[in-house]
Design a protein around this motif. Structure first.
Motif, PDB file in Angstrom:
ATOM      1  N   PHE A  98      23.958 -54.440 -31.044  1.00 26.24           N
ATOM      2  CA  PHE A  98      24.208 -53.508 -29.852  1.00 26.24           C
ATOM      3  C   PHE A  98      23.205 -52.250 -30.281  1.00 26.24           C
ATOM      4  CE2 PHE A  98      27.826 -56.255 -30.172  1.00 26.24           C
ATOM      5  CZ  PHE A  98      28.140 -56.619 -28.749  1.00 26.24           C
ATOM      6  N   GLU A  99      22.604 -51.989 -29.218  1.00 23.90           N
ATOM      7  CA  GLU A  99      21.723 -50.709 -29.228  1.00 23.90           C
ATOM      8  C   GLU A  99      22.382 -49.444 -28.680  1.00 23.90           C
ATOM      9  OE1 GLU A  99      17.136 -51.979 -28.850  1.00 23.90           O
ATOM     10  OE2 GLU A  99      18.148 -51.863 -27.141  1.00 23.90           O
ATOM     11  N   ALA A 100      22.271 -48.328 -29.133  1.00 22.87           N
ATOM     12  CA  ALA A 100      22.778 -47.165 -28.629  1.00 22.87           C
ATOM     13  C   ALA A 100      21.827 -46.053 -29.300  1.00 22.87           C
ATOM     14  CB  ALA A 100      24.082 -46.940 -29.127  1.00 22.87           C
TER      15      ALA A 100
ATOM     16  N   ILE B 157      19.963 -46.442 -32.640  1.00 18.55           N
ATOM     17  CA  ILE B 157      20.456 -47.235 -33.925  1.00 18.55           C
ATOM     18  C   ILE B 157      20.724 -48.791 -33.310  1.00 18.55           C
ATOM     19  CG2 ILE B 157      21.698 -45.317 -35.086  1.00 18.55           C
ATOM     20  CD1 ILE B 157      24.274 -46.450 -33.943  1.00 18.55           C
ATOM     21  N   GLU B 158      20.824 -49.647 -34.104  1.00 22.71           N
ATOM     22  CA  GLU B 158      21.208 -51.209 -33.808  1.00 22.71           C
ATOM     23  C   GLU B 158      22.361 -51.382 -34.770  1.00 22.71           C
ATOM     24  OE1 GLU B 158      17.932 -53.861 -33.912  1.00 22.71           O
ATOM     25  OE2 GLU B 158      17.022 -53.049 -32.294  1.00 22.71           O
ATOM     26  N   VAL B 159      23.336 -51.886 -34.025  1.00 23.25           N
ATOM     27  CA  VAL B 159      24.692 -52.107 -34.872  1.00 23.25           C
ATOM     28  C   VAL B 159      25.088 -53.592 -34.630  1.00 23.25           C
ATOM     29  CG1 VAL B 159      27.337 -51.762 -35.169  1.00 23.25           C
ATOM     30  CG2 VAL B 159      25.580 -49.880 -34.428  1.00 23.25           C
ATOM     31  N   ALA B 160      25.192 -54.255 -35.894  1.00 19.71           N
ATOM     32  CA  ALA B 160      25.445 -55.700 -35.704  1.00 19.71           C
ATOM     33  C   ALA B 160      26.991 -56.043 -36.094  1.00 19.71           C
ATOM     34  CB  ALA B 160      24.545 -56.450 -36.859  1.00 19.71           C
ATOM     35  N   VAL B 161      27.556 -56.900 -35.225  1.00 19.47           N
ATOM     36  CA  VAL B 161      28.765 -57.035 -35.207  1.00 19.47           C
ATOM     37  C   VAL B 161      29.224 -58.458 -35.363  1.00 19.47           C
ATOM     38  CG1 VAL B 161      30.958 -56.647 -33.879  1.00 19.47           C
ATOM     39  CG2 VAL B 161      29.518 -54.974 -33.773  1.00 19.47           C
ATOM     40  N   GLU B 162      30.045 -58.967 -36.288  1.00 18.40           N
ATOM     41  CA  GLU B 162      30.734 -60.232 -36.513  1.00 18.40           C
ATOM     42  C   GLU B 162      32.091 -60.359 -36.787  1.00 18.40           C
ATOM     43  OE1 GLU B 162      29.623 -63.242 -40.009  1.00 18.40           O
ATOM     44  OE2 GLU B 162      27.939 -62.809 -38.755  1.00 18.40           O
ATOM     45  N   ASP B 163      32.739 -60.934 -36.023  1.00 20.64           N
ATOM     46  CA  ASP B 163      34.202 -61.251 -36.216  1.00 20.64           C
ATOM     47  C   ASP B 163      35.005 -59.761 -36.015  1.00 20.64           C
ATOM     48  OD1 ASP B 163      34.112 -64.055 -36.762  1.00 20.64           O
ATOM     49  OD2 ASP B 163      33.934 -63.662 -38.927  1.00 20.64           O
TER      50      ASP B 163
ATOM     51  N   LYS C   8      33.734 -56.918 -36.766  1.00 18.18           N
ATOM     52  CA  LYS C   8      33.496 -55.814 -37.528  1.00 18.18           C
ATOM     53  C   LYS C   8      32.150 -55.570 -37.793  1.00 18.18           C
ATOM     54  CE  LYS C   8      37.318 -56.593 -40.822  1.00 18.18           C
ATOM     55  NZ  LYS C   8      37.641 -56.891 -42.189  1.00 18.18           N
ATOM     56  N   ILE C   9      31.653 -54.287 -38.101  1.00 15.72           N
ATOM     57  CA  ILE C   9      30.358 -53.981 -38.217  1.00 15.72           C
ATOM     58  C   ILE C   9      29.837 -54.278 -39.613  1.00 15.72           C
ATOM     59  CG2 ILE C   9      28.919 -51.934 -38.548  1.00 15.72           C
ATOM     60  CD1 ILE C   9      30.820 -50.185 -37.238  1.00 15.72           C
TER      61      ILE C   9
ATOM     62  N   LYS D 195      29.204 -44.917 -29.153  1.00 18.56           N
ATOM     63  CA  LYS D 195      28.584 -45.687 -28.040  1.00 18.56           C
ATOM     64  C   LYS D 195      28.367 -47.158 -28.278  1.00 18.56           C
ATOM     65  CE  LYS D 195      25.823 -42.002 -26.080  1.00 18.56           C
ATOM     66  NZ  LYS D 195      24.537 -41.246 -25.508  1.00 18.56           N
ATOM     67  N   ALA D 196      27.524 -47.664 -29.481  1.00 19.40           N
ATOM     68  CA  ALA D 196      27.544 -48.869 -30.047  1.00 19.40           C
ATOM     69  C   ALA D 196      28.499 -49.671 -30.259  1.00 19.40           C
ATOM     70  CB  ALA D 196      26.509 -48.993 -31.124  1.00 19.40           C
ATOM     71  N   MET D 197      29.602 -48.964 -30.806  1.00 13.32           N
ATOM     72  CA  MET D 197      30.940 -49.714 -30.811  1.00 13.32           C
ATOM     73  C   MET D 197      31.714 -49.964 -29.697  1.00 13.32           C
ATOM     74  SD  MET D 197      32.125 -47.591 -34.409  1.00 13.32           S
ATOM     75  CE  MET D 197      33.673 -48.200 -34.421  1.00 13.32           C
ATOM     76  N   ASP D 198      31.411 -48.850 -28.708  1.00  9.57           N
ATOM     77  CA  ASP D 198      32.251 -48.996 -27.313  1.00  9.57           C
ATOM     78  C   ASP D 198      31.405 -50.245 -26.642  1.00  9.57           C
ATOM     79  OD1 ASP D 198      33.999 -46.821 -27.766  1.00  9.57           O
ATOM     80  OD2 ASP D 198      32.582 -45.484 -26.667  1.00  9.57           O
ATOM     81  N   ALA D 199      30.311 -50.407 -26.495  1.00 11.09           N
ATOM     82  CA  ALA D 199      29.303 -51.436 -26.072  1.00 11.09           C
ATOM     83  C   ALA D 199      29.850 -52.750 -26.600  1.00 11.09           C
ATOM     84  CB  ALA D 199      27.903 -51.370 -26.213  1.00 11.09           C
ATOM     85  N   ALA D 200      30.373 -52.625 -27.864  1.00  6.11           N
ATOM     86  CA  ALA D 200      30.553 -53.862 -28.857  1.00  6.11           C
ATOM     87  C   ALA D 200      32.118 -54.170 -28.751  1.00  6.11           C
ATOM     88  CB  ALA D 200      30.224 -53.884 -30.213  1.00  6.11           C
TER      89      ALA D 200
END
Length: 745
Positions: A661-663, A675-681, A683-684, A737-742
């Motif tokens: 997710f980009e923000a 930033i780019e945030v990779a999320v799995e299960d 979690k960041i 913002k990225a966490m909200d999108a995720a």
């Protein structure tokens, strides 16, 4: 007949008077000047060279009066980010085990293989090299502080860059103790000037603010000693106000409003007026391309570089020096603005907290280069936007500037008498770009619609008809040309190939969704790279190669040395102040410019050998700004691979996945932070900073720490890193913002 004889006698008598008056030496006339004020040393300009010049002259026993055209002290440096460039073995270099010396500094800054060194005056560089370490300690004793950051190396020329420094010499001033009321931002340059100003005021220096130096008095117009100067009242009154602005500190201020004042210098005048890039007539003498459209000078509207010192000295016989430096455009002289859609787009910018905000008017937006195309006054693309987007020190940008500064041809009468122009340039973008980047384009103080630095329209045809090419209003943008240009550009984006200019890196988004915008993106003027010719004592040299008695010059008004950063400017001021205080009865400096043994630095002459061609071949390493130890490690790895015959292959970027997710935040110290945030299960698992312009060695290091903390704590509610509040806050904003999108809490 008698009348004719009488007339002839009168004419002869009048002619005799004229001849007699003309034969009277000019110094006899200047002896009749009514001096309003006097001091041993008169310093013109209270910036990065004027303040240390005044401090050193006072320390060496001279009384000092500082004449400053602005309403307060500081000049360009007060609104800068406070980047030092100091070597020779400074205390901070020693702290980080960086071996440097005056010899190595001199070597680096007289090498013809570096664009930043090839036109330097060897006598000037030798003097600066000898005094730089001593000057560094001198200003630290006066209260200037630097960040506790390892000195850095920029794009060293042996790595394919244009910088002359072989070791870490770049650091930043610590601005945490001083508020910058002039930018309204965290611009740290104020912490260079305030401590020196405070020390000067406490030790008895006099300040004549709001007075612009107009001319120098010399015994005879082109010969003899310099006696003093004339200055005119130049208050700063904001639009809608009646009272002029005043200085923050007032001790030692001379209060006067007389139209013109004459100031006598018993020993010397030191010109520290800051350079010439703000004066169109002067700069076009040296580079005819730099016309009136380049109106976004760094430091303005707080501080101009108006060539007043150069003109005043030239009028009494001074020469110019190292002019070859002026016309080399990359990086230090002309650069892409950091912010589009406003007049003053250089650097970090301004905020509404600035006391001169009514002069600034708008702060612009930090552009997403992949969301726009750049066109000239006619609506034609003018070059490869990838080159315009490159870093300030990248020599590849010069291809864009060379094209843009001469690439617009107009034949208004259709008679074969074409005219060439270099600007304005306009960034064309659409509403999709605005939405994608969350630019508040309709908020007051963002884009300067009122003064013609930004235009908005529902269609491209309407946009072209609205655009007024400031300074060249007779040249109109053709609606059909703009439509055809953008249509062709959109096809390039869709096909992935720019057939006209070869753009690749930022060839990403089409420009199709109205309303559309045209934002001023004309290059900004930055450092002045040449000025008055001086010798090693910073004494001004005349057109015949002789020193002008009692006249000195330092900082950007002086020629002889091209290097970005405050080290050269501050050091030249120190040398000039020392020399001015030492003049003999003939007005010539007597102070030694030899290296003080107490500041000799390391023994580095083994690194100044020129007997092998291999030494000058490019290594091909990173041009990015790095700490000294990082660069040394990179060089060691390169040598190891070279000896073993290993070829290093760069890893290709992995294609982005659905769980990334980009923000971004537009509120970093350098503007945009992505930033780019990779999320799995839920979690960041990874956070990557994909774009940032935070302060080297400060903000960028804070981001590394914040990334690790965010992954550990799984939250955007983090502790602010000390000394990097703005960068920390921007990172947390983007992360949230990225966490909200995720869909993360």
């Amino acid at each position: 007949m008698k009348k004719r004889k009488m007339f002839a006698n009168i004419c002869a008598w009048a002619l005799a008077l004229v001849v007699a008056f003309a034969s009277v030496p000019a110094f006899a006339q200047t002896n009749d000047i009514a001096w309003d004020y006097e001091a041993d040393v008169v310093v013109v300009g209270a910036g990065a060279s004027g303040l240390p010049a005044a401090l050193k002259a006072m320390e060496d026993g001279s009384s000092v009066l500082i004449v400053e055209a602005n309403f307060d002290v500081g000049g360009h440096v007060a609104v800068s980010e406070g980047q030092f460039h100091s070597g020779g073995g400074t205390v901070d270099q020693q702290k980080w085990n960086i071996e440097d010396s005056a010899d190595l500094y001199y070597y680096d800054h007289t090498r013809g293989t570096s664009i930043n060194s090839r036109y330097n005056d060897k006598a000037v560089v030798r003097s600066i090299a000898n005094a730089m370490n001593e000057t560094y300690s001198f200003i630290m004793e006066k209260g200037v502080k630097v960040l506790d950051v390892e000195p850095m190396v920029r794009g060293y020329y042996r790595d394919g860059g244009n910088d002359g420094d072989s070791v870490g010499r770049m650091t930043y001033v610590d601005g945490s103790e001083w508020e910058n009321i002039y930018t309204g931002t965290a611009a740290a340059g104020i912490a260079v000037t305030r401590p020196m100003e405070k020390t000067l005021r406490e030790t008895g220096a006099k300040f004549l603010l709001n007075y612009h130096m107009d001319k120098l008095y010399r015994e005879d117009n082109k010969s003899g000693k310099v006696l003093g100067l004339q200055a005119s009242y130049s208050p700063t009154i904001l639009p809608g106000e009646t009272e002029p602005l005043g200085s923050l500190m007032t001790e030692g201020n001379i209060t006067d409003t007389k139209e013109n004042l004459n100031i006598k210098a018993n020993k010397a005048v030191i010109i520290c007026t800051g350079g010439s890039t703000g004066n169109v007539e002067f700069r076009t003498m040296l580079d005819p391309r730099l016309g009136v459209e380049y109106d976004g000078l760094a430091g303005m509207p707080f501080s101009n570089q108006d060539a007043s010192g150069e003109y005043a000295a030239m009028e009494i016989g001074a020469a110019l020096g190292s002019l070859g430096n002026y016309t080399s455009v990359v990086g230090a002289n002309i650069t892409a603005p950091v912010r589009f859609g406003c007049q003053y787009g250089y650097g970090r910018g301004w905020s509404t907290k600035s006391v001169i905000w009514p002069l600034v008017r708008a702060n612009g937006i930090i552009p997403d280069m992949s969301s726009l195309a750049i066109v000239n006054m006619l609506g034609e693309r003018i070059g490869n936007e990838d080159q315009y987007a490159m870093g300030q020190g990248d020599t590849a940008r010069e291809a864009f500037f060379d094209q843009a500064l001469t690439g617009t041809f107009v034949d208004p009468e259709g008679d074969g008498n074409a005219e060439s122009y270099g600007g304005p340039l306009w960034a064309i973008m659409d509403q999709a770009a605005v939405d994608r980047n969350e630019w508040p384009v309709d908020e007051e103080g963002v884009l300067d619609y009122e003064m013609g630095y930004a235009f908005k329209a529902d269609t491209l045809e309407e946009l072209a008809s609205k655009v007024i090419n400031k300074y060249y209003e007779n040249v109109k943008m053709d609606p059909k040309t703009l439509v055809d240009t953008i249509s062709r550009y959109n096809e390039f984006v869709k096909n992935g190939v720019d057939e006209d200019w070869g753009r690749t890196a930022t060839l990403k988004y089409t420009i199709e969704q109205g309303p559309f915008y045209a934002l001023w993106c004309t290059p900004s003027m930055h450092d002045t790279l040449a000025g008055l010719r001086v010798d090693g004592s910073m004494q001004v040299i005349d057109i015949y190669g002789e020193p002008i008695p009692n006249l000195f010059c330092a900082g950007e008004a002086s020629g002889g040395m091209r290097v970005h950063g405050l080290g050269r400017v501050i050091t030249s001021g120190f040398v000039a102040g020392r020399a001015a205080a030492s003049v003999d009865e003939n007005g010539i400096a007597t102070a030694s410019t030899a290296l003080n043994p107490d500041f000799a630095g390391s023994e580095t002459n083994d690194r100044t050998k020129t007997n092998k061609a291999e030494y000058f071949s490019y290594r091909g390493l990173s041009q990015a700004t790095m700490t000294h130890s990082e660069k040394e490690a990179e060089i060691a790895e390169w040598l190891k691979n070279k000896e073993s015959g290993v070829t290093v292959v760069k890893e290709e970027k992995v294609e982005k996945k659905d769980n990334v997710f980009e923000a971004q935040s537009n509120n970093g110290f350098g503007g945009k932070l992505k930033i780019e945030v990779a999320v799995e299960d839920g979690k960041i698992i990874e956070i990557e900073i994909t774009e940032q312009s935070e302060t080297k060695g400060v903000g960028d290091r804070a981001l590394v720490k914040l990334v690790e903390e965010a992954k550990e704590k799984q939250t955007a509610d983090l502790d602010v890193v000390t000394g990097a509040t703005v960068s920390s806050t921007a990172f947390m904003e983007a992360l949230q913002k990225a966490m909200d999108a995720a869909g993360l809490n």
